[in-house]
Scaffold this active site. Structure first.
Site, PDB file in Angstrom:
ATOM      1  N   GLY A  46       9.433  12.484 109.048  1.00 28.21           N
ATOM      2  CA  GLY A  46       8.328  12.935 109.874  1.00 28.21           C
ATOM      3  C   GLY A  46       7.067  13.075 109.052  1.00 28.21           C
ATOM      4  CD  GLN A  51       3.309  16.322 106.187  1.00 29.66           C
ATOM      5  OE1 GLN A  51       3.742  16.004 107.302  1.00 29.66           O
ATOM      6  NE2 GLN A  51       4.055  16.347 105.093  1.00 29.66           N
ATOM      7  CB  CYS A  90       7.909  19.217 103.247  1.00 29.08           C
ATOM      8  SG  CYS A  90       6.274  18.873 103.938  1.00 29.08           S
ATOM      9  CG  LEU A  91       7.364  12.954 103.289  1.00 27.60           C
ATOM     10  CD1 LEU A  91       6.748  11.939 104.242  1.00 27.60           C
ATOM     11  CD2 LEU A  91       8.189  12.267 102.219  1.00 27.60           C
ATOM     12  CG  HIS A 132       9.146  19.955 108.879  1.00 24.69           C
ATOM     13  ND1 HIS A 132       9.704  20.552 107.780  1.00 24.69           N
ATOM     14  CD2 HIS A 132       8.083  19.245 108.415  1.00 24.69           C
ATOM     15  CE1 HIS A 132       9.006  20.219 106.696  1.00 24.69           C
ATOM     16  NE2 HIS A 132       8.025  19.419 107.062  1.00 24.69           N
ATOM     17  CD  GLU A 133       6.687  16.271 110.297  1.00 27.82           C
ATOM     18  OE1 GLU A 133       5.490  16.423 109.955  1.00 27.82           O
ATOM     19  OE2 GLU A 133       7.603  16.142 109.468  1.00 27.82           O
ATOM     20  CG  HIS A 136       3.270  19.956 108.505  1.00 26.40           C
ATOM     21  ND1 HIS A 136       2.807  20.466 107.313  1.00 26.40           N
ATOM     22  CD2 HIS A 136       4.437  19.333 108.204  1.00 26.40           C
ATOM     23  CE1 HIS A 136       3.638  20.174 106.347  1.00 26.40           C
ATOM     24  NE2 HIS A 136       4.650  19.484 106.859  1.00 26.40           N
TER      25      HIS A 136
END
Length: 158
Positions: A46, A51, A90-91, A132-133, A136
């Site tokens: 995701g 991000q 997480c990226l 999660h997304e 953000h």
């Protein structure tokens, strides 16, 4: 399409609330296409617009199942149930993982790249990724929800 740089820990944009998307135009389509390419190269599940440095309510999820890539514009969770607790990364936080509680099932209301409203359901990893997304987009990162961070030894076992 182009790769976008992924914002990492310490960048204040990750703590800010995103603004709703109001214009469904070529600029939005390019952002979505770039995010999809960036996600694929980064091998994540995701990615949210903040991000990649954009404070808009846009995120994408692709857990590698038959559902493929899901684009969510102005998403909101309208129903959730059940419970799951597990490792999450997480990226924007490379090589960091934590144990995070999430709902097992979610229903999300969103818009597609053309502005059409739809609902989508997620279970298990898909529900975790949606949550999660969407977090953000509200300036919340997985570490804010962590029960505890995982040790390097625990990460190796993943």
């Amino acid at each position: 399409m182009a790769l976008r740089d992924i914002v990492t820990d310490g960048d204040r944009i990750l703590t800010k609330t995103c603004r709703p998307v109001e214009k469904f135009d070529e600029k939005l389509a390019k952002l979505l296409d770039d995010m999809a390419e960036t996600l694929k190269v980064a091998e994540g599940v995701g990615l949210a617009a903040p991000q990649v440095g954009i404070l808009r309510r846009v995120c994408i999820v692709d857990i590698g199942d038959e559902n493929g890539l899901t684009e969510l514009i102005n998403p909101e969770i309208i129903d959730q149930s059940g419970h799951q607790s597990g490792a999450e990364g997480c990226l924007s936080f490379p090589n960091e993982y934590a144990v995070v509680d999430r709902p097992m099932f979610v229903t999300v209301k969103a818009q597609d790249r053309n502005g059409n409203e739809f609902t989508v359901k997620g279970e298990g990893l898909r529900a975790r990724a949606f949550c999660h997304e969407i977090d953000h987009l509200n300036g919340v990162v997985f570490k804010d929800r962590a029960e505890r961070m995982l040790s390097p030894e625990e990460i190796e076992k993943l």
